[in-house]
Design a protein around this motif. Structure first.
Motif, short mmCIF file in Angstrom:
data_model
loop_
_atom_site.label_atom_id
_atom_site.label_comp_id
_atom_site.label_asym_id
_atom_site.label_seq_id
_atom_site.Cartn_x
_atom_site.Cartn_y
_atom_site.Cartn_z
N LEU A 234 -6.03 -38.81 142.59
CA LEU A 234 -6.89 -37.86 143.31
C LEU A 234 -7.96 -38.61 144.08
O LEU A 234 -8.25 -38.30 145.24
N ASN A 237 -6.54 -40.23 147.03
CA ASN A 237 -6.27 -39.22 148.06
C ASN A 237 -7.55 -38.59 148.58
O ASN A 237 -7.52 -37.52 149.18
N GLN A 238 -8.67 -39.25 148.35
CA GLN A 238 -9.99 -38.82 148.83
C GLN A 238 -10.35 -37.42 148.35
O GLN A 238 -10.93 -36.62 149.09
N GLN A 239 -9.98 -37.14 147.09
CA GLN A 239 -10.31 -35.87 146.43
C GLN A 239 -9.69 -34.66 147.13
O GLN A 239 -10.13 -33.52 146.92
N SER A 240 -8.66 -34.91 147.92
CA SER A 240 -8.04 -33.81 148.69
C SER A 240 -6.87 -33.20 147.92
O SER A 240 -6.02 -33.90 147.40
N MET A 241 -6.87 -31.87 147.85
CA MET A 241 -5.80 -31.12 147.20
C MET A 241 -5.19 -30.17 148.23
O MET A 241 -5.86 -29.73 149.16
N PHE A 243 -1.73 -32.33 146.54
CA PHE A 243 -1.03 -33.57 146.87
C PHE A 243 0.07 -33.77 145.83
O PHE A 243 0.12 -33.08 144.80
N ASP A 278 -3.52 -26.07 143.47
CA ASP A 278 -4.58 -25.19 142.99
C ASP A 278 -3.93 -23.90 142.47
O ASP A 278 -3.18 -23.24 143.19
N VAL A 406 -10.09 -31.27 138.97
CA VAL A 406 -10.60 -31.35 140.34
C VAL A 406 -12.00 -30.75 140.39
O VAL A 406 -12.26 -29.69 139.80
N GLU A 408 -14.70 -29.63 143.31
CA GLU A 408 -14.87 -29.50 144.76
C GLU A 408 -16.01 -28.53 145.07
O GLU A 408 -16.23 -27.56 144.35
#
Length: 657
Positions: A234, A237-241, A243, A278, A406, A408
């Motif tokens: 994660l 992946n630069q905390q991007s969801m 993935f 998510d 996660v 965010e």
């Protein structure tokens, strides 16, 4: 939809002929053969390695590159604690039964299936009906079951057997034991009674380190390494969801009674994807529109539980819309799995997707579909696609405390009213001593409904009682002076959640074998001439270079052709043996080589060559650059042979035996 096994050109399928070819041409061979071999272990030879590598290469392009997945390669040795936490130590098992007199072991569901299918086959023979040619038991089994294959059954019994077989995967150990009793199933070889089924864990156990004090296992799947690295992935992946991660590697399962060649082995190659999504918002997939019109043959659990096996052709968009397939992301991968199988050359009429029934569902799954391929052994699971919910990340996070979740920022702050638990640590520790951690964990794990109820008990009675397994009699009183439960309002600016996981899991060895069956046929003019019609993209070798003879004039052309093909990344082999052109092509047809270049005296004169198509045996003639361009297009899938034959001059030539 397939209901009997035929070859690629519609002939009756002969499994013995294909398996003889595959062993003779060293697609695979029993491991440790000169020592007598070990059941369920095989080595791959040159064409088997090349075919497998080409399939894996296409898999990477189709999934990893297309979806920008994060590929990892995790260790095969796994500590006991990891697989205990994941549930595999307790639940990763099949049911086996034993002949106490001979010591022979059977996998219970396979034995029931084998015997009932043999009886149904015998019933057909007794009624004078045609028996499907390709779906007989392997020779070994056939011998054992010979004595029970010629009995006519009552119509009601036939229907009952068919219903049992339709839901064979849904029976637990006790139910399998009842079936064995009810249908008087014994050891087919000896006629001995069998002991009731017992669970057998399929993992290979080992010890890590010289003192053997760290127990471990050879991994039964590649998934756990991906889950344990979730937080790092994660972050990568630069905390991007959402993935996905992907892994290709060996896994190990200690099969009870491995048979059926490459289809049931103890060491095998897997390609697995873990798509983290998510859970809010229905598990949508951003590219679902790209596959919404893909039609799949679906066999749902309700049909199976009714004792039937008929499939329904359904667009994946409709299957998701009606709830038959649980969510878009699961549906997206089912469609993409089919597109991959078709790309590598699997017969479309021999693919179906079967939904797992409740009892066969893995302990971590909330919904699961298997891509099954029809073979001479029947329908074989080759790809599983499961919704693992948040099971794995949750249990590993609870066990280790690692933040496998996660975090965010929320677009809008969220105001939450909830009951909160406060513990007076100064008084709590002395009161509960060594049991404090257990009691605290249970208090903090209370649901909001339970917290609301207990807050009233605390107010009215000055104490509460909670269940704490392993402490005293399992019930613990907590007084008001060390505990507060009250309703408060808090503002949440950051959202924390544990992702759900959709997991497509590919058994590469099974796909390899099914692909061979789907692409095998023999020439009508000579049934001894077997052909494997692999698409050029997956064929082990793409081009056979055949000099007409060993004449010295041909040698520079052989070298030049080889170099040219290597320069454009095309695999080739040279056959300059003394056999005829026809025989040289025939033995490479068995290897699935799709194209052949002949060097003859005309080549020496005008620098042109013939290009032969494996399936039609037709040839064209053209200069080297045109030939290489055609080969490149065929291998890349941008042209078919019919396209090449239209634009290059036909050659009516010499394929002489």
């Amino acid at each position: 939809m397939a209901n009997e096994m035929t070859t690629a050109n519609g002939q009756p399928f002969d499994r013995a002929s294909l398996e003889s070819l595959m062993r003779r041409r060293m697609f695979y061979t029993p491991a440790f053969d000169i020592y007598g071999g070990v059941s369920g272990l095989y080595d791959y030879g040159p064409p088997g390695c090349a075919l497998t590598n080409n399939i894996v290469d296409i898999w990477r392009k189709h999934f990893v590159l297309k979806e920008n997945m994060l590929e990892v390669d995790c260790t095969m040795l796994t500590p006991y604690e990891v697989l205990k936490t994941s549930g595999h130590v307790d639940k990763f098992a099949d049911w086996m039964c034993k002949d106490p007199k001979s010591g022979e072991i059977f996998r219970a569901d396979h034995l029931v299936e084998e015997v009932l299918e043999a009886r149904l086959k015998g019933d057909k023979e007794a009624r004078g009906q045609k028996v499907e040619e390709g779906v007989e038991d392997p020779k070994k089994k056939k011998k054992k079951l010979k004595a029970i294959t010629a009995v006519k059954l009552e119509d009601a019994v036939v229907q009952e057997y068919e219903e049992v077989l339709a839901k064979i995967d849904n029976y637990n150990g006790d139910e399998l034991g009842e079936l064995i009793k009810k249908y008087n199933i014994k050891n087919p070889a000896t006629g001995n009674d069998l002991l009731p089924p017992v669970a057998f864990n399929l993992m290979f156990q080992t010890s890590i380190g010289p003192s053997s004090n760290l127990p471990g296992y050879l991994r039964p799947e590649t998934a756990q390494g991906q889950f344990l690295n979730f937080a790092k992935l994660l972050d990568f992946n630069q905390q991007s969801m959402p993935f996905a991660s992907a892994s290709i590697g060996k896994s190990f399962r200690n099969e009870i009674s491995p048979r059926a060649g490459l289809l049931r082995v103890r060491e095998f190659l897997m390609a697995e994807i873990e798509h983290f999504v998510d859970p809010e918002g229905g598990k949508k997939h951003p590219h679902f529109d790209e596959v919404k019109d893909v039609e799949l043959e679906l066999l749902n659990r309700e049909v199976q539980l009714a004792g039937k096996t008929h499939v329904e052709t359904t667009k994946i968009s409709k299957a998701v819309e009606t709830g038959l397939v649980d969510n878009e992301t699961l549906g997206y991968f089912l469609a993409r799995i089919q597109l991959f199988l078709l790309k590598i050359g699997v017969d479309k009429t021999k693919i179906r997707f079967r939904q797992h029934m409740a009892n066969e569902m893995a302990h971590y799954a909330t919904d699961c579909w298997d891509a099954e391929l029809f073979t001479s052994y029947g329908w074989i699971e080759c790809v599983g696609c499961a919704d693992r919910s948040a099971y794995d990340l949750t249990v590993h996070m609870k066990k280790t405390g690692a933040p496998l979740m996660v975090r965010e920022p929320r677009k809008e702050p969220l105001t939450i009213e909830e009951f909160q638990v406060d513990i007076n640590k100064k008084k709590f520790g002395p009161k509960f001593g060594k049991d404090g951690k257990k009691v605290e964990a249970e208090l903090l794990a209370l649901t909001q409904d339970m917290r609301e109820k207990l807050s009233l008990d605390l107010k009215n009675e000055g104490k509460i009682t909670v269940e704490v397994p392993g402490v005293g009699d399992g019930k613990v009183e907590v007084p008001q002076e060390i505990l507060t439960i009250e309703k408060r309002t808090r503002v949440e600016n950051v959202r924390e959640y544990t992702p759900n996981v959709i997991e497509p899991s590919f058994g590469i060895g099974r796909i390899v074998y099914a692909l061979c069956e789907h692409n095998y046929w023999t020439r009508a003019e000579d049934e001894a001439r077997g052909v494997l019609s692999f698409p050029p993209t997956v064929a082990p070798t793409k081009v056979l270079i055949v000099p007409l003879s060993s004449h010295t004039d041909f040698k520079p052309f052989v070298r030049r052709l080889n170099n040219k093909l290597q320069d454009i990344g095309i695999s080739s082999r040279v056959d300059d043996s003394g056999a005829s052109i026809g025989k040289r092509y025939a033995r490479n047809d068995e290897l699935g080589t799709p194209l052949g270049i002949t060097i003859d005296f005309q080549s020496v004169k005008d620098d042109t060559f013939t290009l032969r198509d494996r399936d039609t045996t037709r040839q064209v003639r053209a200069p080297l650059d045109d030939i290489c361009n055609a080969i490149l297009n065929l291998v890349n899938g941008t042209e078919q042979w019919a396209d090449v034959a239209k634009r290059l001059p036909a050659f009516e030539g010499q394929e002489v035996e």
